[in-house]
Structures are given as structure tokens and as C-alpha cells.
Design a protein around this motif. Structure first.
Motif, PDB file in Angstrom:
ATOM      1  N   LEU A  44       0.814  -1.211   0.000  1.00 54.33           N
ATOM      2  CA  LEU A  44       0.000   0.000   0.000  1.00 54.33           C
ATOM      3  C   LEU A  44       0.853   1.269   0.000  1.00 54.33           C
ATOM      4  N   LYS A  45       2.099   1.153   0.439  1.00 57.76           N
ATOM      5  CA  LYS A  45       2.978   2.321   0.432  1.00 57.76           C
ATOM      6  C   LYS A  45       3.186   2.853  -0.976  1.00 57.76           C
ATOM      7  N   ALA A  46       3.257   1.954  -1.955  1.00 57.94           N
ATOM      8  CA  ALA A  46       3.435   2.380  -3.348  1.00 57.94           C
ATOM      9  C   ALA A  46       2.227   3.183  -3.821  1.00 57.94           C
ATOM     10  N   LEU A  47       1.043   2.765  -3.380  1.00 55.19           N
ATOM     11  CA  LEU A  47      -0.174   3.475  -3.749  1.00 55.19           C
ATOM     12  C   LEU A  47      -0.227   4.846  -3.072  1.00 55.19           C
ATOM     13  N   ASP A  48       0.139   4.883  -1.802  1.00 56.53           N
ATOM     14  CA  ASP A  48       0.072   6.136  -1.037  1.00 56.53           C
ATOM     15  C   ASP A  48       1.164   7.121  -1.443  1.00 56.53           C
ATOM     16  N   ALA A  49       2.239   6.614  -2.021  1.00 54.29           N
ATOM     17  CA  ALA A  49       3.346   7.505  -2.403  1.00 54.29           C
ATOM     18  C   ALA A  49       2.922   8.512  -3.461  1.00 54.29           C
ATOM     19  N   ASN A  50       1.880   8.192  -4.224  1.00 51.68           N
ATOM     20  CA  ASN A  50       1.420   9.089  -5.287  1.00 51.68           C
ATOM     21  C   ASN A  50       0.333  10.049  -4.820  1.00 51.68           C
TER      22      ASN A  50
END
Length: 239
Positions: free
Chosen positions: A208-214
Motif C-alpha cells: 500500500l505504500k506504493a499506492l500512497d506515495a502518489n
């Protein structure tokens, strides 16, 4: 002109200060709180004294002392239980209808849960919060249900692309049909089942960190949401 004092982080408060702050917060919307506490303490003490007096093998001086101590302990326990429930009800009453109320309530979830407020929003201040825990991913919508429908659908699709093998639940917080009232939100989320093991949580959060990074950082709208929720939660849990 003196500046208003900054709010104190509950984590930095002593146990006594947390209790006092919680009592002040609860008494503002529950004027009879003191009477409830006094009545529950007296009732618990009376019942405790009678029970200990009847159960003790001796009724002499030692028996009286033990009965009194037991009565005080039982009275205090009952008063704390009543205090926790009244304080929780008062907190929900204060949060009801305020922006960010659902996010504040979700902070009361215990260990094993990860809560992220306002992961999605629109100009009308409708927001979607996210909770990751044993049921998987729970998207909690707060705002107008008609506008939330598209917002929730978009977030569901985004999360599905990143964690397709993890259950995704959708919950709308409110008092309308098909919605979950604020006081029942935490319990409703906890009852969604256990479909993700604790060992899998780390992998889910990392993905989920990859999703939240954007995402851009979105502050919750300011409002009279209680700031002592964590202290109140600890008081209710007896910690």
C-alpha cells in the motif's frame, strides 16, 4: 495578548492528567456524569460489602476490614466501568456530524489495526478513510452518500490493482439506510471477520505504500473533534 496554549499530546500526559482531561471532555456533554459515578460507586460498594460480609468465615474486626476494602474495590471498579461507557458516549455525541469524526473513532481500534485518515477526498469535504486489519482492507466513507459512491468505487479499484488477493470492504459512516452510525463504527469494523493473518499484514502495508506515495498530503478539516480520544481509550481499557 496571550496566546492560547497548545493542546497536549495524550501520549505525553500522566495517567492522572489523562483521566482528568477525559472527565472534563465527557462532563461538557454529560452534566450528570458526576451523579452517575457517585451512584455507581455507592451501589458497587454496598453490594461488595454485603457479598464479602456473607462470604467471609469470620465477622470480627478482621472480617469487617476485609469487607470494607472489598466494598471500596468493587465500588471503584463499577464506577470506572460506568465512567468509560459514559465518556465514550459523550465523545461520540461531540464528534457526531463533525468533519473527521469517523477518523477519530477509528483511532480507538486496538493493536493489529492500521488506520489512515482521508486517503481520498473531494471539494465538498467527502472523505474516504482506510483501515487495514484482520478483515483485510476497510474503506470507510464519510460525507454525502451519493458523492461518496464514485469516490469509494475509485478507491476500491486502486486498491484492487495493488492488493488483488486481499479482501476489500466498503463502509459508509452515517445514520441513513445501509450506513453505519458513528457509535457502532468500530464494532462493525471489528466484526468483519478474520481473513488476513498478522504475518501477512506487513506485506499488505508495504504494497500500500506504493499506492500512497502518489497521493498528496491531505489534512483533515479542523473542527471540534475531541483531541483526547487516545487518553479516553486507555481509560476505558484500564491502562
Amino acid at each position: 495578548m496571550a496566546k492560547d496554549p497548545k493542546p497536549v499530546d495524550p501520549d505525553k500526559m500522566s495517567r492522572r492528567k489523562q483521566f482528568v482531561e477525559t472527565y472534563r471532555m465527557a462532563s461538557r456533554s454529560d452534566p450528570r456524569l458526576a451523579l452517575w459515578l457517585l451512584g455507581s460507586f455507592v451501589l458497587g460498594s454496598a453490594v461488595g460489602f454485603v457479598v464479602f460480609w456473607l462470604l467471609l468465615p469470620t465477622n470480627g474486626f478482621l472480617g469487617t476490614v476485609i469487607a470494607v476494602v472489598g466494598a471500596l474495590l468493587l465500588g471503584t471498579l463499577l464506577a470506572m466501568i460506568v465512567f468509560g461507557r459514559r465518556a465514550q458516549k459523550a465523545a461520540y455525541n461531540q464528534m457526531e456530524g463533525q468533519p473527521g469524526a469517523a477518523a477519530a473513532a477509528l483511532r480507538m481500534l486496538r493493536r493489529g489495526w492500521k488506520s489512515d485518515p482521508a486517503i481520498a477526498f473531494n471539494k465538498q469535504q467527502d472523505v474516504v478513510h482506510r483501515v487495514v486489519g484482520p478483515p483485510g482492507i476497510v474503506l470507510v466513507g464519510e460525507g454525502n452518500p451519493n458523492r461518496l459512491r464514485q469516490l469509494m468505487t475509485n478507491e476500491h479499484r486502486k486498491h484492487e490493482r495493488v492488493v488483488a488477493d486481499v479482501p476489500i470492504h466498503e463502509v459508509v459512516c452515517g445514520n441513513g439506510e445501509g450506513q453505519v452510525p458513528l457509535p457502532k463504527l468500530v464494532r462493525h469494523v471489528q466484526k468483519l471477520g478474520r481473513q488476513v493473518k498478522p504475518a501477512e499484514m506487513t506485506d499488505v502495508l508495504n504494497r500500500l505504500k506504493a499506492l500512497d506515495a502518489n497521493r498528496s498530503a491531505v489534512p483533515l478539516p479542523k473542527g471540534p473533534v475531541p483531541t483526547s480520544m487516545k487518553g479516553m481509550r486507555q481509560n476505558m481499557r484500564g491502562r
